[in-house]
Each structure stands twice: as structure tokens, then as C-alpha cells.
Design a protein around this motif. Sequence first.
Motif, PDB file in Angstrom:
ATOM      1  N   GLU A   1       0.824  -1.206   0.000  1.00  0.00           N
ATOM      2  CA  GLU A   1       0.000   0.000   0.000  1.00  0.00           C
ATOM      3  C   GLU A   1       0.863   1.264   0.000  1.00  0.00           C
ATOM      4  OE1 GLU A   1      -3.104   2.424  -0.393  1.00  0.00           O
ATOM      5  OE2 GLU A   1      -3.151   0.239  -0.572  1.00  0.00           O
ATOM      6  N   LEU A   2       1.924   1.263   0.792  1.00  0.00           N
ATOM      7  CA  LEU A   2       2.822   2.416   0.838  1.00  0.00           C
ATOM      8  C   LEU A   2       3.470   2.663  -0.517  1.00  0.00           C
ATOM      9  CD1 LEU A   2       4.335   4.636   2.410  1.00  0.00           C
ATOM     10  CD2 LEU A   2       6.052   2.894   2.977  1.00  0.00           C
ATOM     11  N   LEU A   3       3.991   1.614  -1.146  1.00  0.00           N
ATOM     12  CA  LEU A   3       4.636   1.768  -2.454  1.00  0.00           C
ATOM     13  C   LEU A   3       3.616   2.173  -3.515  1.00  0.00           C
ATOM     14  CD1 LEU A   3       7.311  -1.058  -2.620  1.00  0.00           C
ATOM     15  CD2 LEU A   3       7.476   1.245  -1.704  1.00  0.00           C
ATOM     16  N   HIS A   4       2.405   1.663  -3.407  1.00  0.00           N
ATOM     17  CA  HIS A   4       1.341   2.051  -4.335  1.00  0.00           C
ATOM     18  C   HIS A   4       1.145   3.565  -4.297  1.00  0.00           C
ATOM     19  CE1 HIS A   4      -3.004   2.627  -5.342  1.00  0.00           C
ATOM     20  NE2 HIS A   4      -2.625   1.897  -6.380  1.00  0.00           N
ATOM     21  N   GLN A   5       1.046   4.119  -3.102  1.00  0.00           N
ATOM     22  CA  GLN A   5       0.848   5.564  -2.950  1.00  0.00           C
ATOM     23  C   GLN A   5       2.054   6.352  -3.464  1.00  0.00           C
ATOM     24  OE1 GLN A   5       0.066   5.961   1.214  1.00  0.00           O
ATOM     25  NE2 GLN A   5      -2.033   5.196   1.056  1.00  0.00           N
TER      26      GLN A   5
ATOM     27  N   ILE B   1       4.529   9.128 -10.357  1.00  0.00           N
ATOM     28  CA  ILE B   1       4.155   9.085 -11.781  1.00  0.00           C
ATOM     29  C   ILE B   1       3.363  10.339 -12.149  1.00  0.00           C
ATOM     30  CG2 ILE B   1       2.678   7.908 -13.468  1.00  0.00           C
ATOM     31  CD1 ILE B   1       3.616   5.259 -12.220  1.00  0.00           C
ATOM     32  N   GLU B   2       2.515  10.775 -11.243  1.00  0.00           N
ATOM     33  CA  GLU B   2       1.723  11.978 -11.481  1.00  0.00           C
ATOM     34  C   GLU B   2       2.610  13.209 -11.687  1.00  0.00           C
ATOM     35  OE1 GLU B   2      -1.464  14.109  -8.755  1.00  0.00           O
ATOM     36  OE2 GLU B   2      -1.985  12.011  -9.169  1.00  0.00           O
ATOM     37  N   ARG B   3       3.754  13.252 -11.017  1.00  0.00           N
ATOM     38  CA  ARG B   3       4.663  14.397 -11.125  1.00  0.00           C
ATOM     39  C   ARG B   3       5.591  14.324 -12.338  1.00  0.00           C
ATOM     40  NH1 ARG B   3       4.936  13.395  -5.436  1.00  0.00           N
ATOM     41  NH2 ARG B   3       6.875  12.266  -5.761  1.00  0.00           N
ATOM     42  N   ILE B   4       5.665  13.162 -12.993  1.00  0.00           N
ATOM     43  CA  ILE B   4       6.554  13.001 -14.151  1.00  0.00           C
ATOM     44  C   ILE B   4       5.919  13.660 -15.371  1.00  0.00           C
ATOM     45  CG2 ILE B   4       7.548  11.329 -15.764  1.00  0.00           C
ATOM     46  CD1 ILE B   4       7.856   9.415 -13.389  1.00  0.00           C
TER      47      ILE B   4
ATOM     48  N   VAL C   1      14.373   4.408 -12.344  1.00  0.00           N
ATOM     49  CA  VAL C   1      15.350   4.889 -11.365  1.00  0.00           C
ATOM     50  C   VAL C   1      14.775   6.053 -10.548  1.00  0.00           C
ATOM     51  CG1 VAL C   1      17.623   5.949 -11.087  1.00  0.00           C
ATOM     52  CG2 VAL C   1      17.319   4.076 -12.711  1.00  0.00           C
ATOM     53  N   ALA C   2      14.083   6.964 -11.208  1.00  0.00           N
ATOM     54  CA  ALA C   2      13.471   8.098 -10.498  1.00  0.00           C
ATOM     55  C   ALA C   2      12.367   7.617  -9.557  1.00  0.00           C
ATOM     56  CB  ALA C   2      12.911   9.106 -11.500  1.00  0.00           C
ATOM     57  N   LEU C   3      11.597   6.627  -9.990  1.00  0.00           N
ATOM     58  CA  LEU C   3      10.535   6.091  -9.139  1.00  0.00           C
ATOM     59  C   LEU C   3      11.118   5.370  -7.926  1.00  0.00           C
ATOM     60  CD1 LEU C   3       8.145   4.823 -11.948  1.00  0.00           C
ATOM     61  CD2 LEU C   3       7.812   6.805 -10.473  1.00  0.00           C
TER      62      LEU C   3
ATOM     63  N   LYS D   1      14.820  -0.649   4.639  1.00  0.00           N
ATOM     64  CA  LYS D   1      16.263  -0.884   4.532  1.00  0.00           C
ATOM     65  C   LYS D   1      16.750  -0.843   3.098  1.00  0.00           C
ATOM     66  CE  LYS D   1      16.883  -3.596   8.676  1.00  0.00           C
ATOM     67  NZ  LYS D   1      17.236  -4.896   9.227  1.00  0.00           N
ATOM     68  N   ARG D   2      16.010  -1.494   2.206  1.00  0.00           N
ATOM     69  CA  ARG D   2      16.428  -1.499   0.805  1.00  0.00           C
ATOM     70  C   ARG D   2      15.234  -1.157  -0.067  1.00  0.00           C
ATOM     71  NH1 ARG D   2      16.324  -7.302   1.627  1.00  0.00           N
ATOM     72  NH2 ARG D   2      18.454  -7.164   2.344  1.00  0.00           N
ATOM     73  N   THR D   3      15.522  -0.511  -1.160  1.00  0.00           N
ATOM     74  CA  THR D   3      14.479  -0.146  -2.111  1.00  0.00           C
ATOM     75  C   THR D   3      14.305  -1.288  -3.096  1.00  0.00           C
ATOM     76  OG1 THR D   3      15.121   2.166  -1.925  1.00  0.00           O
ATOM     77  CG2 THR D   3      13.777   1.561  -3.830  1.00  0.00           C
ATOM     78  N   PRO D   4      13.082  -1.810  -3.239  1.00  0.00           N
ATOM     79  CA  PRO D   4      12.888  -2.908  -4.185  1.00  0.00           C
ATOM     80  C   PRO D   4      13.060  -2.450  -5.629  1.00  0.00           C
ATOM     81  CG  PRO D   4      10.804  -2.305  -3.139  1.00  0.00           C
ATOM     82  CD  PRO D   4      11.865  -1.466  -2.521  1.00  0.00           C
ATOM     83  N   THR D   5      13.557  -3.351  -6.458  1.00  0.00           N
ATOM     84  CA  THR D   5      13.666  -3.101  -7.888  1.00  0.00           C
ATOM     85  C   THR D   5      12.263  -3.218  -8.474  1.00  0.00           C
ATOM     86  OG1 THR D   5      15.878  -4.066  -7.921  1.00  0.00           O
ATOM     87  CG2 THR D   5      14.751  -3.866 -10.035  1.00  0.00           C
ATOM     88  N   LEU D   6      11.856  -2.215  -9.227  1.00  0.00           N
ATOM     89  CA  LEU D   6      10.501  -2.188  -9.769  1.00  0.00           C
ATOM     90  C   LEU D   6      10.429  -2.838 -11.141  1.00  0.00           C
ATOM     91  CD1 LEU D   6       9.465   1.482  -8.883  1.00  0.00           C
ATOM     92  CD2 LEU D   6       9.006  -0.606  -7.584  1.00  0.00           C
TER      93      LEU D   6
END
Length: 122
Positions: A19-23, A29-32, A79-81, A92-97
Motif C-alpha cells: 500500500e505504501l509503495l502504491h501511494q 508518476i503523477e509528477r513526471i 530509477v526516479a521512481l 532498509k532497501r528499495t525494491p527493484t521495480l
Amino acid sequence: MKRRTQGVHPYPRTARLNELLHQIVADAIERIDDGHLELVTVMSVEVEPDMRHAVVYVDTPIREARDDEIIAALESHRVALQAAIAREARIKRTPTLTFRPDQVERSAARVEDVLRHLGDDT
């Protein structure tokens, strides 16, 4: 009566992280400023249990014809996301999207369309 202790959450960490990553991803994406992403909606995010990878399911009102363009545009901004996630989430770590079209939404729309046409035949 059960007492909730401090820090205990009613649902698993991966669900909260989804849910956090969804938000975060939807807001980013809205700001891109990319014409390919104007009508893109983030439907859901599924983080793997090891939290190293996450799949972002997206949809757009303009169907299959644009899927490749949208996925390519999202990949170019990956990368920006991920940087937005690293900045805004305390993990701790950012997941690869990875990005995929949301087939569930499309299947539901097809079923709805079939049901609507069945009503027209009577």
C-alpha cells in the motif's frame, strides 16, 4: 478481551508495504512530465516477501495498443521512481521495480461488457 501491544499491526508487513509503495509510485508518476504516462493509473503493487523486487500493475483507459509504450516509458523512469521510494519510505532497501499491465481490471471490463450485451439481446 485482547489487548493490542505497541507496534502490532492488524495485517502483514508486505501488505502495508504494498500500500505504501502504491501511494508513492502513483504520486511520483503523477509528477513526471511524460506524455505516455498521462492517463496511467497504478492499480496495485506487489512486493516479494524478500522485499528485493516489486511488481507495479498499471492500467490506462486506452487499452492494449499502448501497453508497450507505457511499459517502456515507466522503465525509462524506473530509477526516479525507485529514488522516490527510497526518499519517502523508511525501509532498509528499495525494491527493484517491474511494470506490468493489470490484466485483472481488463478481464473484469470484458466480463462487464459481455453481460451488458447479453441484456441488449433480450
